[in-house]
Write a protein that holds these residues in place. Structure first.
Motif, mmCIF file in Angstrom:
data_model
loop_
_atom_site.group_PDB
_atom_site.id
_atom_site.type_symbol
_atom_site.label_atom_id
_atom_site.label_comp_id
_atom_site.label_asym_id
_atom_site.label_seq_id
_atom_site.Cartn_x
_atom_site.Cartn_y
_atom_site.Cartn_z
ATOM 1 N N MET A 38 -39.336 72.005 148.906
ATOM 2 C CA MET A 38 -38.372 73.111 148.796
ATOM 3 C C MET A 38 -38.560 73.813 147.454
ATOM 4 O O MET A 38 -38.518 75.027 147.369
ATOM 5 C CB MET A 38 -36.963 72.575 148.895
ATOM 6 C CG MET A 38 -36.696 71.918 150.208
ATOM 7 S SD MET A 38 -35.710 72.967 151.214
ATOM 8 C CE MET A 38 -34.164 72.112 151.095
ATOM 9 N N GLU A 39 -38.716 73.022 146.417
ATOM 10 C CA GLU A 39 -39.014 73.598 145.106
ATOM 11 C C GLU A 39 -40.451 73.208 144.801
ATOM 12 O O GLU A 39 -40.757 72.033 144.715
ATOM 13 C CB GLU A 39 -38.106 73.001 144.021
ATOM 14 C CG GLU A 39 -36.628 73.079 144.303
ATOM 15 C CD GLU A 39 -36.087 74.499 144.241
ATOM 16 O OE1 GLU A 39 -36.711 75.333 143.555
ATOM 17 O OE2 GLU A 39 -35.064 74.764 144.905
ATOM 18 N N GLU A 40 -41.304 74.180 144.618
ATOM 19 C CA GLU A 40 -42.696 73.883 144.296
ATOM 20 C C GLU A 40 -42.854 73.927 142.779
ATOM 21 O O GLU A 40 -42.578 74.947 142.154
ATOM 22 C CB GLU A 40 -43.624 74.925 144.935
ATOM 23 C CG GLU A 40 -43.567 74.970 146.454
ATOM 24 C CD GLU A 40 -44.406 73.879 147.108
ATOM 25 O OE1 GLU A 40 -44.972 73.045 146.376
ATOM 26 O OE2 GLU A 40 -44.467 73.861 148.350
ATOM 27 N N ASN A 94 -45.476 74.050 140.974
ATOM 28 C CA ASN A 94 -46.533 74.880 140.393
ATOM 29 C C ASN A 94 -46.631 76.281 140.990
ATOM 30 O O ASN A 94 -47.560 77.009 140.703
ATOM 31 C CB ASN A 94 -47.877 74.172 140.527
ATOM 32 C CG ASN A 94 -47.864 72.862 139.777
ATOM 33 O OD1 ASN A 94 -47.275 72.786 138.694
ATOM 34 N ND2 ASN A 94 -48.461 71.831 140.331
ATOM 35 N N ILE A 95 -45.709 76.618 141.847
ATOM 36 C CA ILE A 95 -45.732 77.984 142.368
ATOM 37 C C ILE A 95 -44.531 78.709 141.804
ATOM 38 O O ILE A 95 -43.391 78.362 142.098
ATOM 39 C CB ILE A 95 -45.698 78.017 143.910
ATOM 40 C CG1 ILE A 95 -46.835 77.157 144.463
ATOM 41 C CG2 ILE A 95 -45.812 79.452 144.397
ATOM 42 C CD1 ILE A 95 -46.899 77.132 145.975
ATOM 43 N N LYS A 96 -44.804 79.667 140.994
ATOM 44 C CA LYS A 96 -43.699 80.442 140.440
ATOM 45 C C LYS A 96 -43.179 81.376 141.513
ATOM 46 O O LYS A 96 -43.945 81.945 142.272
ATOM 47 C CB LYS A 96 -44.193 81.273 139.256
ATOM 48 C CG LYS A 96 -44.349 80.472 137.975
ATOM 49 C CD LYS A 96 -44.398 81.431 136.804
ATOM 50 C CE LYS A 96 -45.521 81.115 135.838
ATOM 51 N NZ LYS A 96 -46.884 81.300 136.276
ATOM 52 N N GLU A 97 -41.871 81.529 141.565
ATOM 53 C CA GLU A 97 -41.359 82.565 142.443
ATOM 54 C C GLU A 97 -41.918 83.862 141.875
ATOM 55 O O GLU A 97 -41.774 84.150 140.690
ATOM 56 C CB GLU A 97 -39.834 82.573 142.433
ATOM 57 C CG GLU A 97 -39.224 81.438 143.234
ATOM 58 C CD GLU A 97 -39.867 81.236 144.615
ATOM 59 O OE1 GLU A 97 -40.124 82.227 145.310
ATOM 60 O OE2 GLU A 97 -40.111 80.074 144.979
ATOM 61 N N ARG A 98 -42.579 84.621 142.725
ATOM 62 C CA ARG A 98 -43.280 85.793 142.205
ATOM 63 C C ARG A 98 -42.289 86.818 141.686
ATOM 64 O O ARG A 98 -41.219 86.997 142.230
ATOM 65 C CB ARG A 98 -44.133 86.409 143.302
ATOM 66 C CG ARG A 98 -44.951 85.371 144.027
ATOM 67 C CD ARG A 98 -46.034 86.013 144.831
ATOM 68 N NE ARG A 98 -47.036 86.588 143.964
ATOM 69 C CZ ARG A 98 -47.915 85.872 143.293
ATOM 70 N NH1 ARG A 98 -47.891 84.562 143.341
ATOM 71 N NH2 ARG A 98 -48.820 86.463 142.544
ATOM 72 N N GLU A 99 -42.680 87.444 140.602
ATOM 73 C CA GLU A 99 -41.780 88.459 140.030
ATOM 74 C C GLU A 99 -41.723 89.677 140.928
ATOM 75 O O GLU A 99 -40.974 90.601 140.738
ATOM 76 C CB GLU A 99 -42.208 88.828 138.607
ATOM 77 C CG GLU A 99 -43.503 89.580 138.512
ATOM 78 C CD GLU A 99 -44.719 88.660 138.504
ATOM 79 O OE1 GLU A 99 -45.750 89.061 137.948
ATOM 80 O OE2 GLU A 99 -44.688 87.543 139.062
ATOM 81 N N TRP A 100 -42.569 89.603 141.978
ATOM 82 C CA TRP A 100 -42.597 90.684 142.951
ATOM 83 C C TRP A 100 -41.290 90.824 143.647
ATOM 84 O O TRP A 100 -40.978 90.260 144.585
ATOM 85 C CB TRP A 100 -43.742 90.412 143.932
ATOM 86 C CG TRP A 100 -44.918 91.087 143.421
ATOM 87 C CD1 TRP A 100 -45.862 90.551 142.601
ATOM 88 C CD2 TRP A 100 -45.237 92.444 143.613
ATOM 89 N NE1 TRP A 100 -46.756 91.498 142.272
ATOM 90 C CE2 TRP A 100 -46.410 92.690 142.875
ATOM 91 C CE3 TRP A 100 -44.652 93.495 144.318
ATOM 92 C CZ2 TRP A 100 -47.003 93.926 142.831
ATOM 93 C CZ3 TRP A 100 -45.241 94.721 144.281
ATOM 94 C CH2 TRP A 100 -46.416 94.929 143.539
#
Ligand SMILES: Cc1cc2nc3c(=O)[nH]c(=O)nc-3n(C[C@H](O)[C@H](O)[C@H](O)COP(=O)(O)OP(=O)(O)OC[C@H]3O[C@@H](n4cnc5c(N)ncnc54)[C@H](O)[C@@H]3O)c2cc1C
Ligand code: SF4
Ligand code: SF4
Ligand code: SF4
Ligand code: SF4
Ligand code: SF4
Lengths: 154, 319, 652
Positions: B309-311, B313-319
């Protein structure tokens, strides 16, 4: 196919039906003006998006690909975007080895209520692609020929 | 090779309970080893192990489903077996694994280049650090360090990771883990447009023979590979860079989180296309993102078939 | 395939910025297209007739409509083509309104884009196959979550309609906010007099099973066949035996327990029945305050209870309910107003919330209906009401209007005068929103007949002055500063999503907006549906609502469920995955990733294969993008269909 010469680039979006496609609709209902380059392909869930579709789209000459799904935790199918997040992140990191600028592909999350956010995402992504300019094209036979052949094979 | 006799003895003991044992023996000339299927006692004598045993025999396992199979594995090959086990493509109780410490296998392309136009190979011997090849009447001494496969210089698992019978002493890897991706780093130093051009040039040479796929132990679809199917219809049957390149990406993607870097795809390619570069890149990213390596733990879940659910090493993209 | 393309003007909605005739002309050149035209309103009766006629006359076997979003009219047009004898899946829609004409101004670019979208749809259509739905049994029971007035209405309507109803309420009594209110606008009738009987009906209705003090733990399944795990929280009282006599409350020595029902005005006992009209009228122990549960000493209630129903060792219990539809009616919570430093951030006892004030006004409330200052019990002379506390305020992340605060503030001003004829009410407001039937008249009455002084402007500061409070604010109509001496300040605190709304939404697989209110299927046309089949909404969980609207939604949701259950069998959506048994090697990757466990392993002539269970598959397609050799394909979104769209758009 006929990209408006000098005005538009070929940008393809893969959007999940429940959130982002709805968000794009909400943007439309709100008349939030956006650049016209983007063409949206609707899929049920971001989990349906095989990264190979994105590679295929780039190989076919697209200048940019944008993927958008429900925010993590809000997937209509509970888990689709969690799988998508992993697959898409791997793709994002993988693309440069092929020589594609990483910025030609982005993925994000937009909910059905976020019309304004959709407007911002499209505007920003389109600007980013215009800054990068047209993507390098793979040398090879004319599209019409190959595609006709592929259609005929069906 | 040192443990050859020991290995033969151990196979001899196990053979009565097995339908077949897959190993290597000398091939069409003394420089080339070839897969060897041991069914009877007398077949055992021809078994050979050593730097010429390039083939990853795990590739045969899915095709022998339902049979009791013995298999001799190098360190890298054992990872393919583990991966096949993990994916339930073979059954643990059906395979008997024979392992030995591997000190590296040759790259026949490098050997060919080093020998030049030497003529017919009459004999081939492995001394400690050299490969002595007699060809066209002369004796060529090739330093092993010059002709070993690239993958062996970055190998982290020289001993079989999973074995029912292991002969010899386990050895430690000859390179530090970080060095494994030097070649990739060098490639990634090239500007993007050069990389793009590089692949166009390389893929232009591809002859669509699919030897790469056929050699890959994890390409278990074979008859139903996307490359040749109409439903789904991903590729045309034409000879163009786009489709040939696309196939390599299909392969790389289908192997994402599954490829054990055995290097068979690249070795099998008659055109010497550096396919492993793509696979290594994929593996590197997967390792960085998910701390995961394929073919190490038969009980692991591959990262692309799971999620958190929370990764981390993957940042929530600033996109 | 012979495809017909219909490009809609949508009046001027599309035609205004898209040359629809040019789109139709371009479409005639696409592979497979045999007929193309532009039409005024494709979705209208004559528009649909035109499609039917064209299918028949031109022998079309596929139709593309380029118009609004498929989320709007896909179903409409599918039915249209069906009327003409085509399978409903031999139809595609190109969204040239929301995605083209409404967001771009350049007519040339828009027209060009519309052509592309039609090309894409036509290309996909060439790969569409007729799909047929299967019928499956449904479980005609309905689960209602939340026992506020909306949930109660829905429960009674469904039960009256003959359905078995399961009502799950988080607290130990149903009633929701309305049970706490004294009187209700705009009629000023007694809240418990109108709600009470309905609550009793719920308790007595043979078709209703009530799980109070319970929450939803897990939801699985799909429309027609949900399986819901309900957690019945430990009450430490055996409700089968408890008669609600209340003796325990009279003897419980722990008298400082938080009184949630009375919004903290006063305290209650550790074992309590929240209010006299509670349904079910059963006691529960608040473990946080029970001496026996906390320290092991006491046990008085156990000794005193005449029916011997106290059980200190009671544990949470789980029951599984099988239902065919679900209505979420979880209401709202009040905004935490203490973020406002200017109102004292909770430091001044005589600054209270509107709901606390309701409890104070209520004859059955903790003060027996007397308005008293919490600080010293004195009757206030000047009561200052501040509206829009946590509403219409971006700075606290609540830009929306709660909608009912203007009305209840007027009501409270009227009631204040009724209770304390000597008092005077002052109301700081931003705008008066009184748009319901008889609503504006009501606020006027507060001003004109009850002498409430309305001041347009915001309060900038409240601080203590002697034993009173000084309220300083602006009067923006007069352009002046005002300062008032107040004895009591009542904050019209806005509504926010109920605590835990997001988690519940995730379990129900419905979406919520950025404030946690549940998203309806369509803002106008599907106000009580969600995008998850079989899950409906009622009341304030969808957005703040007053009682009449909440009740209407309760009835509307009930009508939807009754409609759904009016058929004996439901039709499954044929947009599900299918395994090509030849291609499948039984690796099980798809089974690992399917979130619904919809794929099972089968034995096919001694080989392992995958098989999709059609009624469980939800059509997400995760499996399809997992299977390397493409053996499992989501119907209507197959690899070939998506690839054909890619190929139509990007031709190198
Ligand atoms: C001070 C004040 C005065 C008001 N005065 C009036 C008035 O005079 N007239 C009028 O028309 N309106 C008035 N209102 C508005 C009125 O309160 C609402 O319209 C009404 O309560 C909405 O009903 P509901 O059922 O949607 O929600 P609620 O009343 O909030 O009920 C929701 C129920 O669901 C339960 N619940 C929540 N989450 C869960 C969960 N996860 N699981 C199970 N159960 C759950 C809650 O415990 C509660 O019982 C007033 C509101 C306030 C704050
Ligand atoms: S892709 Fe190449 S290196 Fe990877 S497992 Fe297959 S053959 Fe080995
Ligand atoms: S490339 Fe992909 S489809 Fe082809 S055999 Fe390998 S895994 Fe299967
Ligand atoms: S083995 Fe080499 S030449 Fe053959 S298909 Fe693979 S990459 Fe192309
Ligand atoms: S992933 Fe594909 S091959 Fe594997 S079991 Fe599922 S359908 Fe069959
Ligand atoms: S489409 Fe596939 S993954 Fe999704 S619910 Fe159906 S079977 Fe499961």
């Amino acid at each position: 196919m006929p990209v408006l010469k000098g005005k538009e680039l070929r940008i393809v979006g893969f959007l999940c039906n429940w959130c982002s496609y709805g968000g794009a609709d909400t943007a439309g209902v709100g008349r939030f003006t956006q650049p016209t380059d983007l063409r949206i392909i609707r899929v049920p869930c971001s989990g349906r998006i095989d990264p190979l579709f994105i590679i295929k789209t780039l190989m076919n000459g697209a200048d940019g690909v944008l993927v958008s799904g429900c925010h993590p935790r809000d997937c209509h199918y509970a888990e689709g975007n969690f799988y998508a997040r992993r697959r898409l992140e791997v793709l994002h990191r993988f693309l440069p080895i092929l020589g594609f600028e990483p910025g030609r592909f982005e993925y994000t999350w937009v909910s059905a209520s976020e019309g304004q956010r959709w407007q911002q995402v499209v505007t920003r992504f389109t600007e980013q692609i215009h800054k990068l300019g047209p993507a390098p094209k793979i040398a090879g036979p004319e599209a019409s020929k190959t595609l006709r052949q592929m259609e005929a094979a069906l | 090779m040192k443990y050859q006799q020991e290995l033969k003895d151990s196979i001899r003991k196990a053979l009565p309970d097995l339908d077949v044992v897959i190993a290597w023996s000398s091939g069409f000339d003394p420089l080339h080893a070839t897969p060897h299927f041991i069914r009877r006692d007398e077949d055992i004598d021809r078994l050979e192990i050593g730097p010429l045993c390039v083939h990853n025999l795990a590739t045969y396992l899915p095709g022998l489903r339902g049979k009791k199979v013995g298999i001799v594995v190098k360190g890298c090959d054992s990872r393919s077996v583990i991966e096949l086990l993990q994916e339930n493509l073979i059954k643990r109780e059906d395979v008997t694994i024979f392992g030995f410490p591997c000190t590296g296998v040759v790259d026949q392309t490098k050997v060919r280049k080093a020998l030049g136009n030497a003529g017919r190979v009459d004999f081939c011997q492995v001394a400690s650090q050299t490969l002595v090849v007699g060809a066209g009447g002369t004796e060529h001494k090739l330093r092993l360090s010059k002709v070993l496969a690239d993958k062996c210089f970055s190998c982290q698992y020289p001993n079989a990771l999973l074995a029912d019978h292991f002969v010899g002493e386990k050895i430690s890897p000859s390179v530090a883990e970080e060095e494994g991706y030097d070649d990739l780093a060098a490639f990634e130093n090239m500007p993007l447009d050069e990389r793009f051009a590089f692949w166009q040039k390389e893929m232009d040479r591809c002859i669509r023979c699919y030897a790469c796929r056929n050699a890959c132990p994890m390409c278990v679809c074979r008859d139903h590979c996307l490359a040749e199917s109409r439903d789904p219809h991903w590729l045309s049957q034409e000879d163009n860079v786009r489709d040939k390149w696309m196939f390599q990406l299909i392969h790389a993607y289908h192997l994402a989180g599954r490829c054990t870097e055995c290097g068979e795809c690249q070795r099998a390619c008659p055109m010497d296309i550096p396919l492993l570069l793509l696979k290594k890149k994929m593996n590197k990213e997967i390792k960085e993102l998910f701390q995961y390596e394929a073919g190490v733990d038969p009980a692991a879940t591959p990262p692309l078939l799971s999620f958190k659910m929370e990764e981390e090493n993957i940042k929530e993209r600033e996109w | 395939m012979k495809i017909g393309v219909f490009v809609c003007h949508c009046g001027s909605n599309i035609e205004g910025t898209v040359d629809t005739a040019a789109v139709a002309a371009a479409a005639r050149e696409f592979p497979g297209v045999a007929f193309a035209t532009d039409t005024m309103y494709t979705c209208s009766e004559p528009g649909q007739e035109e499609i039917v006629t064209a299918i028949k006359e031109q022998q079309l076997d596929g139709v593309v409509v380029a118009s609004c979003t498929p989320r709007m009219h896909e179903q409409t047009f599918r039915r249209t083509v069906e009327r003409a004898g085509l399978n409903r899946y031999l139809f595609e829609m190109a969204n040239i309104r929301e995605h083209v004409s409404w967001i771009g101004k350049d007519r040339e670019a828009n027209t060009n884009k519309a052509i592309d979208l039609v090309r894409m749809s036509a290309a996909k259509l060439l790969h569409n196959r007729p799909l047929l739905s299967k019928k499956f049994e449904i479980n005609k029971r309905v689960l209602i979550i939340g026992g506020g007035v909306a949930g109660i209405q829905a429960a009674l309507d469904c039960a009256e309609g003959g359905l078995q109803v399961v009502l799950v309420e988080k607290t130990s009594s149903i009633g929701g906010k309305m049970a706490k209110l004294d009187k209700t606008f705009p009629t000023v009738d007694c809240s418990s007099c109108i709600l009470g009987p309905r609550m009793v009906d719920v308790a007595q209705h043979p078709n209703i099973t009530l799980h109070a003090y319970s929450e939803i733990d897990e939801v699985s399944g799909y429309v027609g066949n949900f399986e819901v795990k309900v957690k019945k929280k430990a009450t430490y009282v055996d409700w089968k035996k408890c008669t609600g006599c209340g003796v325990c409350m009279t003897k419980c020595p722990s008298r400082k327990a938080t009184d949630y029902f009375n919004e903290g005005i006063g305290k209650t006992t550790a074992i309590n029945i929240p209010f006299p009209q509670a349904i079910p009228k059963k006691a529960k122990i608040d473990a946080d305050f029970c001496m026996k549960l906390q320290k092991g000493k006491c046990g008085i209630c156990e000794k005193i209870c005449p029916t011997g129903c106290i059980d200190y060792s009671q544990q949470d219990e789980y029951v599984t309910e099988k239902v065919g539809a679900i209505i979420a009616a979880t209401g709202f919570d009040l905004f935490d107003w203490t973020v406002y430093g200017e109102y004292g951030a909770g430091r001044y006892p005589d600054v209270i919330t509107s709901l606390q004030y309701e409890r104070m006004l209520s004859a059955s409330g903790p003060t027996g209906g007397h308005i008293k200052r919490p600080s010293d019990g004195r009757e206030p002379k000047n009561v200052v009401f501040i509206q829009c506390v946590g509403s219409r305020d971006k700075s606290v992340g609540r830009p929306y209007c709660t909608g009912f605060c203007c009305m209840y503030t007027a009501k409270q001003a009227i009631l204040t005068k009724d209770h304390l004829p000597e008092s005077r009410s002052y109301v700081f407001y931003m705008d008066i929103r009184a748009t319901g039937k008889n609503y504006d008249e009501f606020t006027r009455r507060a001003m004109e007949e009850y002498d409430a002084k309305y001041i347009r402007g915001r309060v900038s500061m409240i601080y203590p002055k002697g034993d009173r409070l000084l309220v300083r604010g602006a009067d923006t109509l007069m352009g002046t500063q005002v300062e008032l001496d107040a004895d009591l300040v009542v904050l019209a605190v806005g509504a926010q999503a109920a605590a835990g709304a997001n988690q519940l939404a995730e379990k129900l697989r419905i979406s919520y907006d950025s404030y946690g209110f549940y998203m309806e299927g369509h803002p106008k046309l599907k106000p009580v549906e969600t995008n998850t089949a079989g899950v409906y909404l009622a009341g304030s969980c969808q957005g703040p609502k007053d009682i009449p609207s909440s009740v209407s939604q309760g009835s509307a949701a009930a009508a939807k469920v009754l409609g759904l259950f009016s058929k004996d069998k439901l039709e499954s959506d044929p947009q599900v995955s299918m395994v090509d048994i030849k291609r499948c090697i039984g690796c099980g990757k798809c089974m690992k990733t399917c979130p619904f466990g919809a794929i099972k392993e089968i034995d096919f002539r001694g080989m392992k294969k995958a098989e999709v269970i059609e009624t469980i598959c939800q059509g997400c397609g995760i499996c399809t993008s997992t299977c390397p050799q493409g053996a499992v394909q989501l119907q209507h979104f197959t690899d070939n269909q998506i690839l054909s769209e890619v190929n139509a758009l990007c031709q190198f």
